[in-house]
Structure formats: C-alpha cells, structure tokens
Design an enzyme around this catalytic site. Structure first.
Site, PDB file in Angstrom:
ATOM      1  N   LYS A  22       0.989  -1.721   0.183  1.00  9.54           N
ATOM      2  CA  LYS A  22      -0.777  -0.441   0.323  1.00  9.54           C
ATOM      3  C   LYS A  22       0.733   1.235   0.064  1.00  9.54           C
ATOM      4  CE  LYS A  22      -1.838   1.731   3.695  1.00  9.54           C
ATOM      5  NZ  LYS A  22      -1.775   3.029   3.743  1.00  9.54           N
ATOM      6  N   ASN A  23       1.600   1.307   1.197  1.00  8.93           N
ATOM      7  CA  ASN A  23       2.879   1.883   1.032  1.00  8.93           C
ATOM      8  C   ASN A  23       3.597   3.073   0.246  1.00  8.93           C
ATOM      9  OD1 ASN A  23       1.262   3.129   3.517  1.00  8.93           O
ATOM     10  ND2 ASN A  23       2.761   2.908   4.929  1.00  8.93           N
ATOM     11  N   ARG A  93      -3.929  10.565   3.973  1.00  4.79           N
ATOM     12  CA  ARG A  93      -3.500  11.238   4.446  1.00  4.79           C
ATOM     13  C   ARG A  93      -2.309  11.017   3.251  1.00  4.79           C
ATOM     14  NH1 ARG A  93      -0.081  14.083   8.080  1.00  4.79           N
ATOM     15  NH2 ARG A  93       2.088  14.129   8.395  1.00  4.79           N
ATOM     16  N   CYS A 117      -5.759   8.359   9.216  1.00  4.82           N
ATOM     17  CA  CYS A 117      -5.352   7.594  10.668  1.00  4.82           C
ATOM     18  C   CYS A 117      -5.574   8.488  12.156  1.00  4.82           C
ATOM     19  CB  CYS A 117      -4.429   6.679  10.547  1.00  4.82           C
ATOM     20  SG  CYS A 117      -4.672   5.008   9.979  1.00  4.82           S
ATOM     21  N   ARG A 122      -0.058  14.721  13.506  1.00  8.36           N
ATOM     22  CA  ARG A 122       0.450  14.314  11.555  1.00  8.36           C
ATOM     23  C   ARG A 122       0.949  15.754  11.357  1.00  8.36           C
ATOM     24  NH1 ARG A 122      -0.862   8.675   9.802  1.00  8.36           N
ATOM     25  NH2 ARG A 122       0.260   8.565   8.621  1.00  8.36           N
ATOM     26  N   PRO A 123       1.619  16.879  11.741  1.00  5.80           N
ATOM     27  CA  PRO A 123       1.307  17.544  10.438  1.00  5.80           C
ATOM     28  C   PRO A 123       2.158  17.395   9.174  1.00  5.80           C
ATOM     29  CG  PRO A 123       3.262  17.937  12.174  1.00  5.80           C
ATOM     30  CD  PRO A 123       2.339  16.592  12.677  1.00  5.80           C
ATOM     31  N   VAL A 124       2.256  18.743   7.780  1.00  3.52           N
ATOM     32  CA  VAL A 124       2.454  18.285   7.046  1.00  3.52           C
ATOM     33  C   VAL A 124       3.360  19.311   6.575  1.00  3.52           C
ATOM     34  CG1 VAL A 124       1.257  17.249   6.160  1.00  3.52           C
ATOM     35  CG2 VAL A 124       0.496  19.410   5.962  1.00  3.52           C
ATOM     36  N   ASP A 125       4.123  20.314   7.991  1.00  6.18           N
ATOM     37  CA  ASP A 125       5.037  21.613   7.721  1.00  6.18           C
ATOM     38  C   ASP A 125       6.791  20.784   7.067  1.00  6.18           C
ATOM     39  OD1 ASP A 125       5.715  19.295   9.864  1.00  6.18           O
ATOM     40  OD2 ASP A 125       7.194  21.141  10.864  1.00  6.18           O
ATOM     41  N   ASP A 307       4.207   0.771  12.462  1.00  3.71           N
ATOM     42  CA  ASP A 307       3.251   0.145  11.514  1.00  3.71           C
ATOM     43  C   ASP A 307       3.237  -1.166  12.393  1.00  3.71           C
ATOM     44  OD1 ASP A 307       1.907   2.245  10.882  1.00  3.71           O
ATOM     45  OD2 ASP A 307       2.932   1.718   8.465  1.00  3.71           O
ATOM     46  N   ILE A 329       8.156   7.520  17.229  1.00  5.55           N
ATOM     47  CA  ILE A 329       7.591   7.908  15.251  1.00  5.55           C
ATOM     48  C   ILE A 329       6.072   8.764  15.975  1.00  5.55           C
ATOM     49  CG2 ILE A 329       6.827   8.125  13.286  1.00  5.55           C
ATOM     50  CD1 ILE A 329       9.504   6.535  14.259  1.00  5.55           C
ATOM     51  N   ARG A 400      -8.509  -0.469   3.830  1.00  6.08           N
ATOM     52  CA  ARG A 400      -7.918   0.199   3.311  1.00  6.08           C
ATOM     53  C   ARG A 400      -6.517   0.190   2.837  1.00  6.08           C
ATOM     54  NH1 ARG A 400      -7.135   4.986   7.011  1.00  6.08           N
ATOM     55  NH2 ARG A 400      -5.588   5.206   5.591  1.00  6.08           N
TER      56      ARG A 400
HETATM   57  C1  UD1 Z   1       4.144   6.987   6.449  1.00  5.67           C
HETATM   58  C2  UD1 Z   1       3.218   5.773   6.071  1.00  5.67           C
HETATM   59  C3  UD1 Z   1       2.917   5.133   7.901  1.00  5.67           C
HETATM   60  C4  UD1 Z   1       4.189   5.334   8.287  1.00  5.67           C
HETATM   61  C5  UD1 Z   1       5.003   6.474   8.695  1.00  5.67           C
HETATM   62  C6  UD1 Z   1       6.238   5.873   9.633  1.00  5.67           C
HETATM   63  C7  UD1 Z   1       2.369   6.133   4.489  1.00  5.67           C
HETATM   64  C8  UD1 Z   1       1.322   6.590   3.044  1.00  5.67           C
HETATM   65  N1  UD1 Z   1       2.532   6.220   5.438  1.00  5.67           N
HETATM   66  O1  UD1 Z   1       3.302   7.802   6.943  1.00  5.67           O
HETATM   67  O2  UD1 Z   1       2.098   3.631   7.428  1.00  5.67           O
HETATM   68  O3  UD1 Z   1       3.429   5.380   9.947  1.00  5.67           O
HETATM   69  O4  UD1 Z   1       5.512   6.558   7.506  1.00  5.67           O
HETATM   70  O5  UD1 Z   1       6.648   4.996   8.858  1.00  5.67           O
HETATM   71  O6  UD1 Z   1       3.976   6.008   3.660  1.00  5.67           O
HETATM   72  N2  UD1 Z   1       5.844  14.551  10.887  1.00  5.67           N
HETATM   73  C9  UD1 Z   1       6.394  16.017  10.910  1.00  5.67           C
HETATM   74  N3  UD1 Z   1       6.245  16.774   9.708  1.00  5.67           N
HETATM   75  C10 UD1 Z   1       5.728  16.760   8.860  1.00  5.67           C
HETATM   76  C11 UD1 Z   1       5.698  15.734   8.253  1.00  5.67           C
HETATM   77  C12 UD1 Z   1       5.428  14.340   9.431  1.00  5.67           C
HETATM   78  O7  UD1 Z   1       6.370  15.940  12.745  1.00  5.67           O
HETATM   79  O8  UD1 Z   1       5.575  17.017   8.187  1.00  5.67           O
HETATM   80  C13 UD1 Z   1       6.260  14.102  12.123  1.00  5.67           C
HETATM   81  C14 UD1 Z   1       4.658  12.945  12.082  1.00  5.67           C
HETATM   82  O9  UD1 Z   1       4.384  14.214  12.808  1.00  5.67           O
HETATM   83  C15 UD1 Z   1       5.552  12.055  13.076  1.00  5.67           C
HETATM   84  C16 UD1 Z   1       6.491  11.732  12.354  1.00  5.67           C
HETATM   85  O10 UD1 Z   1       6.992  13.070  11.121  1.00  5.67           O
HETATM   86  O11 UD1 Z   1       5.630  11.826  14.139  1.00  5.67           O
HETATM   87  C17 UD1 Z   1       6.450  10.706  10.894  1.00  5.67           C
HETATM   88  O12 UD1 Z   1       6.069  11.365  10.038  1.00  5.67           O
HETATM   89  P1  UD1 Z   1       5.765  10.652   8.298  1.00  5.67           P
HETATM   90  O13 UD1 Z   1       6.937  10.313   8.119  1.00  5.67           O
HETATM   91  O14 UD1 Z   1       5.672  11.550   7.691  1.00  5.67           O
HETATM   92  O15 UD1 Z   1       4.234   9.529   8.308  1.00  5.67           O
HETATM   93  P2  UD1 Z   1       3.384   9.422   6.841  1.00  5.67           P
HETATM   94  O16 UD1 Z   1       4.094   9.702   6.296  1.00  5.67           O
HETATM   95  O17 UD1 Z   1       2.430  10.652   7.353  1.00  5.67           O
END
Ligand code: UD1
Length: 420
Positions: A22-23, A93, A117, A122-125, A307, A329, A400
């Site tokens: 999936k990922n 997401r 989820c 889970r920010p996108v900053d 995961d 994480i 999902r």
């Molecule tokens: C991806 C996986 C998810 C997995 C996660 C960690 C996909 C579709 N999903 O999620 O299954 O659990 O990796 O291996 O591939 N963070 C920030 N700012 C950001 C982005 C992330 O602070 O802009 C933080 C998150 O809150 C979290 C950490 O970074 O604490 C890791 O998150 P991230 O690796 O981004 O997870 P996803 O890519 O969303």
C-alpha cells in the site's frame, strides 16, 4: 458499518502470498502526474486507499484504466484542475502526495490539508518547508494549502527537521523536474522512498542516494512513461508473521521481502519463534510454544516499524513475562491499548510513548472497536487468539490496508465472518 466476528483459538497453518505494498503504491501512483505518457503499475493491491488515490487522480484529469489482476494504467496527458478537494484528501493522508507533482505541472496547486488515521496530529510542515525551499510560495486558506511557483521550482538544499516518509517522497516528486540540483538531508530511508526513486529514475529522473539519509536530485526537463511492479508489502508480511506466532501456528509467506524485515525477524526470534528464510519465502514456526515477552521500540527504517507496534503489543499480551513497548514515531498511537484491556490483556501506559505489558495466559473475547488501520490488525490478531467469539466494530479501517485479509486468514484456518 461492517463488523468482523472472529472465533479464536485455532493456530494459523498454511501458505499465503504477500500482496503489493500500500505505502509503496500510493506515491508511485502520484508520480503518474509528472508525465503525459502512460504509467503502468503491476501488483497494485486492491485496497480502499488505492481506490481513494484513483478517485483523486481521476478528479485531477488522469485517465485511470483498471486492467484487472492488480494492473492499473495511468495517463495524465491533460490535467483538468490543480485543486485536490477536502472530500477526497480527508479520507487518506497520502493524498497530500499530489501537492509536489501539481505545483510542478501547473506552477500552482491547492490541496486540502489531509486527514487519515487518527494517530497524533501528523503535521505536514516539513512537506511545506521543502516546497517553499524549492521556490513555491505557500499559504494556508480555509483548510487548503495553496502553493504557487509561477516561474517553476528551482533546486535547493533542504534539511528535514524530522524524518518523514511522505515528506521525503513529496519533495522528490517536486524536485525531479525542478531547475538545477536539490539535496535532501535527513531524508527518510524507508524502502517506499527507494521504490519511488527507482521508478522516477526509470522514467528519466536523476536521483542518487535514495535509501540513505542524503538524497541528491539533478532536475531534468521531462519524464517519460513506464511499466513497473509495486514491491511487496513488508507491513502486511510482518502482520501475518506476528499473527502466526501469536496463535502458535506455522505458516509460509511467499514473495516476502525478508531483507526489509530483518529487525522484525530478529525480534520474533528473540521471542522464541523459529524462522526460516529461503529465497523469497519466509516460514515461521511457533507451534506449541508460548512466546517470551520482548521489549520493542519503534524506529525509522531499518528499525521496527511503527506500523507493526500494535501487532507486537498483542503478541506480548499473551507472552511469558513483562515487556515494554516504546512508540518513538507518533505521539498518540496507543489507542488499541484500551481495546486489548477489554479482551483481558494487562497493559498500562507509562506516559504518552511507553506501554508496560504483563503477559497473561489467555485473552477472552469481547466486543472491541477498531480505531486506525494497524490498531485494527492488532485486534484481529487478538481475536484469533482470544477464547470465544470476538466482535470487531468499524472494521472498514482494515480494508484501507490489507488486501484479501478475510480470504488469506480463512485459507490459514481462521474462523471469521463479516456482518453488516
Ligand atoms: C508514512 C506511512 C505510515 C507510517 C509512517 C511512519 C504512508 C502512506 N504512510 O506516514 O504508514 O506509519 O510513514 O513510518 O507511507 N511529521 C512532522 N512534520 C511533517 C511530517 C511528519 O512533524 O511534515 C512527523 C509526524 O507527525 C510523525 C513523524 O514525523 O511524528 C513521522 O511521520 P511520517 O514519516 O511523515 O509519516 P507519514 O509519511 O505520514
């Protein structure tokens, strides 16, 4: 809403074949936005998240052809809009992965802030910081991220403050067609970053260092089409390995990426499982032996993946001794704990990121509620080992992320059904 009824107590036995990841498939699908030529993906898993990404790509103007048996073709010859609406993005997401390609194609994009989820804020900053360093002007307006780069994106040195998988992927997707060179420091090393980079390189991109902390990208003018295969799902395989051991069964998983699961295999062996890797098959034998409790800490790759945290926790609930699970994480990923307690597990939280588990002899059935994708799979494993019939509510989360879950488990001897 569907519920799953599981009658526990039967060890899993037999053989299954792992599904496509999936990922890995979601960013590979988003990559189709970067070329007007056909992109053919094989072994795409039949999952709700894949359907959501297809719906989003169709909305943007991509022609999506389902050639059956996991073969999907995407063609983004002419895109209709640069806007990814809330209704589609909130479901998943990973939809946010269209941001990078859309800014690249249009010089402008409007993408809803994501849902997905409920595991922390889970920010996108980091996605936005990277895009802005590539020259996009970013604003947030009524829940939408608006990114503008009227003169195109320009390569840059980017240092991620946290390791983020989709953040690294979004940056790759934006940088491959940017002018000049980009360097991503503190990049995610996860296999799903490598599979995306490999695909992009096969389409004509120039990316070096994927799988390490530093990725270098030399921008190119154009990407071409491709026909490629989605790698197998390491999280699905890890989930079945834990399920087999927890039920004291013996299974073989074919097409399994054992190299990507080294830490997971070591942890299962530490708990007392016999594991045999032969070519692309992994056999786990846990017959007639109670697992030993093991401490587990989630880490970025190649550590134990977050995961698989919930699944390891279930294993510990019926193992001999006391154990600790540390979630490094995500800050809110213990929602399964209360549900496991309902099944008779002895788990207490020690702060937001540590759970202490005292192994019990048995779990007993009860109605429980699935809260997120991987928590749901942990409840399924719990149902497989609990005495009596366990009802899992809100099972849609499982669809999902786990292809043919019911059929695969049934073929391994599990007794389960769904009711509306
Ligand atoms: C991806 C996986 C998810 C997995 C996660 C960690 C996909 C579709 N999903 O999620 O299954 O659990 O990796 O291996 O591939 N963070 C920030 N700012 C950001 C982005 C992330 O602070 O802009 C933080 C998150 O809150 C979290 C950490 O970074 O604490 C890791 O998150 P991230 O690796 O981004 O997870 P996803 O890519 O969303």
């Amino acid at each position: 809403m569907d519920k799953m009824l599981i009658t526990g107590g039967t060890p899993l036995y037999g053989e299954i074949v792992a599904s496509g990841s999936k990922n890995a498939s979601l960013p590979m699908m988003a990559a189709s936005l970067l070329t007007s030529e056909p992109v053919m993906l094989h072994r795409v898993p039949k999952l709700q998240d894949v359907n959501t990404m297809c719906d989003l790509l169709k909305h943007l103007g991509v022609t999506v052809s389902d050639l059956k048996s996991g073969n999907l073709q995407f063609q983004a010859s002419s895109l209709k809009t640069d806007t990814a609406p809330y209704d589609l993005v909130r479901k998943m997401r990973a939809s946010f992965l269209v941001l990078g390609p859309l800014v690249t194609r249009f010089g402008h994009a409007k993408v809803s802030l994501p849902g997905g989820c409920a595991i922390g804020t889970r920010p996108v900053d980091q996605h936005l910081k990277a895009l802005s360093q590539l020259g996009a002007e970013i604003t947030v307006d009524e829940g939408y991220v608006v990114a503008t780069a009227s003169n195109g994106l320009t390569g840059s040195n980017i240092c991620m403050d946290v390791v983020t998988v989709t953040g690294t992927q979004n940056t790759l997707l934006a940088a491959v067609l940017a002018r000049g060179s980009t360097r991503i420091e503190n990049a995610a090393c996860e296999p799903e970053v490598v599979s995306l980079a490999t695909m992009l390189n096969d389409m004509g991109a120039r990316i070096r260092g994927a799988g390490t902390r530093t990725i270098e990208i030399e921008g190119v003018d154009k990407l071409g089409g491709i026909s490629t295969q989605v790698p197998t799902d390491r999280i699905e395989v890890g989930t079945y390995l834990v399920a087999a051991f927890a039920t004291q069964g013996k299974i073989v998983i074919k097409d399994a990426p054992s190299g990507e699961l080294q830490t997971v295999i070591e942890k299962l062996e530490e708990a007392g499982a016999s594991i045999d890797v032969s070519g692309d098959a992994i056999q786990i034998d846990g017959t007639k032996r109670r697992p030993q409790s093991i401490n587990v800490e989630t880490e970025v790759y190649p550590g134990v993946p977050t995961d698989l945290q919930a699944q390891f926790m279930v294993l510990n609930t019926i193992s001999a001794g006391e154990s600790r699970i540390t979630e490094n994480i995500f800050e809110n990923r213990f929602m399964h704990v209360q549900e496991l307690v309902r099944l008779g597990a002895k788990v207490r939280l020690n702060g937001p990121s540590e759970a202490i588990i005292e192994g019990v002899d048995k779990l007993r059935s009860a109605p429980v509620m699935a809260t997120d994708l991987r928590a749901s799979s942990s409840l399924v494993i719990a149902g497989l080992i609990a005495e009596g019939q366990t009802t899992i509510n809100r099972i849609y989360h499982l669809d999902r992320g786990y292809e043919d879950l019911d059929q695969k488990l049934t073929s391994l001897g599990a007794t389960l059904s769904r009711v509306s």
